[in-house]
Design a protein around this motif. Sequence first.
Motif, PDB file in Angstrom:
ATOM      1  N   ILE A 186       0.827  -1.224   0.000  1.00  0.00           N
ATOM      2  CA  ILE A 186       0.000   0.000   0.000  1.00  0.00           C
ATOM      3  C   ILE A 186       0.853   1.264   0.000  1.00  0.00           C
ATOM      4  O   ILE A 186       0.349   2.343  -0.279  1.00  0.00           O
ATOM      5  CB  ILE A 186      -1.003   0.047   1.188  1.00  0.00           C
ATOM      6  CG1 ILE A 186      -0.288  -0.172   2.527  1.00  0.00           C
ATOM      7  CG2 ILE A 186      -2.146  -0.920   1.000  1.00  0.00           C
ATOM      8  CD1 ILE A 186      -1.116   0.232   3.733  1.00  0.00           C
TER       9      ILE A 186
ATOM     10  N   LEU B  45      -7.996  -2.802   4.814  1.00  0.00           N
ATOM     11  CA  LEU B  45      -7.629  -3.608   5.979  1.00  0.00           C
ATOM     12  C   LEU B  45      -6.126  -3.717   6.176  1.00  0.00           C
ATOM     13  O   LEU B  45      -5.677  -4.094   7.262  1.00  0.00           O
ATOM     14  CB  LEU B  45      -8.149  -5.046   5.821  1.00  0.00           C
ATOM     15  CG  LEU B  45      -9.640  -5.256   5.641  1.00  0.00           C
ATOM     16  CD1 LEU B  45      -9.916  -5.869   4.277  1.00  0.00           C
ATOM     17  CD2 LEU B  45     -10.185  -6.157   6.724  1.00  0.00           C
ATOM     18  N   ALA B  46      -5.343  -3.483   5.110  1.00  0.00           N
ATOM     19  CA  ALA B  46      -3.906  -3.779   5.182  1.00  0.00           C
ATOM     20  C   ALA B  46      -3.257  -3.017   6.322  1.00  0.00           C
ATOM     21  O   ALA B  46      -3.507  -1.826   6.512  1.00  0.00           O
ATOM     22  CB  ALA B  46      -3.230  -3.405   3.865  1.00  0.00           C
TER      23      ALA B  46
ATOM     24  N   SER C  22     -10.825  -0.065  11.613  1.00  0.00           N
ATOM     25  CA  SER C  22     -10.285   0.489  12.847  1.00  0.00           C
ATOM     26  C   SER C  22     -10.463  -0.559  13.948  1.00  0.00           C
ATOM     27  O   SER C  22     -10.723  -1.734  13.646  1.00  0.00           O
ATOM     28  CB  SER C  22     -10.973   1.819  13.176  1.00  0.00           C
ATOM     29  OG  SER C  22     -10.307   2.433  14.259  1.00  0.00           O
TER      30      SER C  22
ATOM     31  N   LYS D 114      -4.257   3.715  14.424  1.00  0.00           N
ATOM     32  CA  LYS D 114      -5.620   3.628  13.871  1.00  0.00           C
ATOM     33  C   LYS D 114      -6.391   4.928  14.144  1.00  0.00           C
ATOM     34  O   LYS D 114      -7.146   5.405  13.307  1.00  0.00           O
ATOM     35  CB  LYS D 114      -6.359   2.440  14.486  1.00  0.00           C
ATOM     36  CG  LYS D 114      -5.779   1.083  14.105  1.00  0.00           C
ATOM     37  CD  LYS D 114      -6.077   0.760  12.654  1.00  0.00           C
ATOM     38  CE  LYS D 114      -5.595  -0.626  12.276  1.00  0.00           C
ATOM     39  NZ  LYS D 114      -5.956  -1.002  10.913  1.00  0.00           N
TER      40      LYS D 114
ATOM     41  N   HIS E 249      -2.498 -16.804  11.370  1.00  0.00           N
ATOM     42  CA  HIS E 249      -1.439 -15.815  11.577  1.00  0.00           C
ATOM     43  C   HIS E 249      -0.139 -16.523  11.972  1.00  0.00           C
ATOM     44  O   HIS E 249      -0.169 -17.509  12.697  1.00  0.00           O
ATOM     45  CB  HIS E 249      -1.830 -14.842  12.705  1.00  0.00           C
ATOM     46  CG  HIS E 249      -2.963 -13.926  12.350  1.00  0.00           C
ATOM     47  ND1 HIS E 249      -4.128 -13.842  13.074  1.00  0.00           N
ATOM     48  CD2 HIS E 249      -3.100 -13.049  11.342  1.00  0.00           C
ATOM     49  CE1 HIS E 249      -4.929 -12.940  12.528  1.00  0.00           C
ATOM     50  NE2 HIS E 249      -4.337 -12.450  11.472  1.00  0.00           N
TER      51      HIS E 249
HETATM   52  N1  LIG Z   1      -8.097  -9.506  14.032  1.00  0.00           N
HETATM   53  C1  LIG Z   1      -8.721  -8.680  14.865  1.00  0.00           C
HETATM   54  O1  LIG Z   1      -9.268  -9.123  15.896  1.00  0.00           O
HETATM   55  C2  LIG Z   1      -8.815  -7.218  14.560  1.00  0.00           C
HETATM   56  C3  LIG Z   1      -9.447  -6.378  15.512  1.00  0.00           C
HETATM   57  C4  LIG Z   1      -9.544  -5.023  15.240  1.00  0.00           C
HETATM   58  C5  LIG Z   1      -9.049  -4.510  14.048  1.00  0.00           C
HETATM   59  N2  LIG Z   1      -8.429  -5.338  13.153  1.00  0.00           N
HETATM   60  C6  LIG Z   1      -7.917  -4.739  11.910  1.00  0.00           C
HETATM   61  O2  LIG Z   1      -8.423  -5.479  10.818  1.00  0.00           O
HETATM   62  C7  LIG Z   1      -7.464  -5.507   9.763  1.00  0.00           C
HETATM   63  C8  LIG Z   1      -7.242  -6.948   9.318  1.00  0.00           C
HETATM   64  O3  LIG Z   1      -6.840  -7.722  10.438  1.00  0.00           O
HETATM   65  P1  LIG Z   1      -6.498  -9.279  10.285  1.00  0.00           P
HETATM   66  O4  LIG Z   1      -6.698  -9.923  11.610  1.00  0.00           O
HETATM   67  O5  LIG Z   1      -7.184  -9.840   9.092  1.00  0.00           O
HETATM   68  O6  LIG Z   1      -4.922  -9.193  10.038  1.00  0.00           O
HETATM   69  P2  LIG Z   1      -4.004  -9.956   8.975  1.00  0.00           P
HETATM   70  O7  LIG Z   1      -2.602  -9.724   9.375  1.00  0.00           O
HETATM   71  O8  LIG Z   1      -4.463 -11.362   8.820  1.00  0.00           O
HETATM   72  O9  LIG Z   1      -4.331  -9.164   7.630  1.00  0.00           O
HETATM   73  C9  LIG Z   1      -3.663  -7.982   7.263  1.00  0.00           C
HETATM   74  C10 LIG Z   1      -3.200  -8.156   5.834  1.00  0.00           C
HETATM   75  O10 LIG Z   1      -2.530  -6.965   5.425  1.00  0.00           O
HETATM   76  C11 LIG Z   1      -1.401  -7.338   4.653  1.00  0.00           C
HETATM   77  N3  LIG Z   1      -0.428  -6.237   4.713  1.00  0.00           N
HETATM   78  C12 LIG Z   1       0.284  -5.818   5.795  1.00  0.00           C
HETATM   79  N4  LIG Z   1       1.038  -4.759   5.465  1.00  0.00           N
HETATM   80  C13 LIG Z   1       0.799  -4.507   4.152  1.00  0.00           C
HETATM   81  C14 LIG Z   1       1.283  -3.535   3.238  1.00  0.00           C
HETATM   82  N5  LIG Z   1       2.191  -2.616   3.610  1.00  0.00           N
HETATM   83  N6  LIG Z   1       0.820  -3.556   1.968  1.00  0.00           N
HETATM   84  C15 LIG Z   1      -0.083  -4.487   1.571  1.00  0.00           C
HETATM   85  N7  LIG Z   1      -0.565  -5.439   2.398  1.00  0.00           N
HETATM   86  C16 LIG Z   1      -0.140  -5.435   3.673  1.00  0.00           C
HETATM   87  C17 LIG Z   1      -0.888  -8.625   5.288  1.00  0.00           C
HETATM   88  O11 LIG Z   1      -0.088  -9.401   4.411  1.00  0.00           O
HETATM   89  C18 LIG Z   1      -2.206  -9.318   5.651  1.00  0.00           C
HETATM   90  O12 LIG Z   1      -2.653 -10.168   4.621  1.00  0.00           O
HETATM   91  C19 LIG Z   1      -6.212  -4.824  10.291  1.00  0.00           C
HETATM   92  O13 LIG Z   1      -6.167  -3.509   9.807  1.00  0.00           O
HETATM   93  C20 LIG Z   1      -6.413  -4.834  11.794  1.00  0.00           C
HETATM   94  O14 LIG Z   1      -5.772  -3.755  12.410  1.00  0.00           O
HETATM   95  C21 LIG Z   1      -8.303  -6.673  13.385  1.00  0.00           C
END
Ligand SMILES: NC(=O)c1ccc[n+]([C@@H]2O[C@H](COP(=O)([O-])OP(=O)(O)OC[C@H]3O[C@@H](n4cnc5c(N)ncnc54)[C@H](O)[C@@H]3O)[C@@H](O)[C@H]2O)c1
Length: 328
Positions: A53, A74-75, A117, A146, A185
């Motif tokens: 990104i 989401l990234a 977020s 965030k 993960h």
């Molecule tokens: N899992 C949770 O409980 C939770 C709770 C609150 C918020 N979130 C938010 O939801 C979103 C997704 O979470 P998740 O659990 O699926 O995490 P995840 O790590 O499985 O997914 C994040 C994805 O972003 C990609 N990524 C990271 N940096 C990148 C970059 N610079 N360019 C392109 N791609 C990139 C990763 O390869 C990954 O596939 C995140 O933004 C996280 O902060 C998650």
Amino acid sequence: MKNILVTGGAGYIGSHICLRLLEHGYCPVVLDNLTNGHRDSVPIEASFVRGDIRDRATLDHIFIDYKPIAVIHLAGLIEAGLSMRTPEDFYNVNVTGSQVLFASMRANECCSIVFSSTAAVYGNCSQQLIDEEQQIRPTNPYGRSKAIVETILQDYSEIYGFKALALRYFNAAGADPNARAGERHTPETHLIPLAFQAAAGITSGMQVFGTDYNTLDGTCIRDYIHVDDLAKAHIDALNFVTNQHQPNFDYINIGTESGASVLQVLELCQQITGKSFEINYQKRRDGDPERLVASAQKAKRLLNWTARFRNLEEIISHAWSFFESQSK
Ligand SMILES: NC(=O)c1ccc[n+]([C@@H]2O[C@H](COP(=O)([O-])OP(=O)(O)OC[C@H]3O[C@@H](n4cnc5c(N)ncnc54)[C@H](O)[C@@H]3O)[C@@H](O)[C@H]2O)c1
């Protein structure tokens, strides 16, 4: 078919959103650098671009080639504990990366966005059910990164005409009910998959951080939201932003309004897997709020969204089915 750019779509939550987008007649275009995601988590019907990104040229190509009507962003880096040790990485990816994305959106006239977020923006909060009126006070760089992006989106809405909705997720849990996707993960830091690793003998047991919180059993309380409910909330949010006639920014909690303690979750994991494991009790970790449980009234009011999976046993069972399918 309308294209939607899904940054981070190869990750845990993103892969479930892609499944839901396809079911609702949208075509996901996934941009992911695969640092934490998996290429095979992206449904085959979706388009996939491996890239970052923070790479403006790649983003511009995507907007020109696929002409997405909106972005689901989401990234990012997600582990709050790690952000206490490497904040620079978190601000770089989560904040600078978002700014590069928003600049490309603006240049390519695609200004509708749903942003991932987190409940971590609230920090320690005494409310039993946290509503969006609560002042935000994140306790770690992850939560602050965030909160900064939410502020940027508010300014871009007022000044550049963005239509933006930030979804503050509570704890994502579970897996696709048909086990087509789930949580993978590496390293794993989330409670339920860690418990499965202990149950399967992959690790020697579980660590529980803090047993002296002011809760029913002394361990932290969280609101576990089924990842499929989370994915559905994105469809509702997407429809909401794309149907707005005026620039708009808002933020909405996505949770179930009920909480479970760490020990309650671990007990259910042992019941569902049929395997017991050792639990090692440790001191509190810095930055862990005692209780985070959502009020979901605003999501109901604005999006007509409520969680369908309200039974934690069912949420954990879906996660276990996916976990078992991976070890076959
Ligand atoms: N899992 C949770 O409980 C939770 C709770 C609150 C918020 N979130 C938010 O939801 C979103 C997704 O979470 P998740 O659990 O699926 O995490 P995840 O790590 O499985 O997914 C994040 C994805 O972003 C990609 N990524 C990271 N940096 C990148 C970059 N610079 N360019 C392109 N791609 C990139 C990763 O390869 C990954 O596939 C995140 O933004 C996280 O902060 C998650």
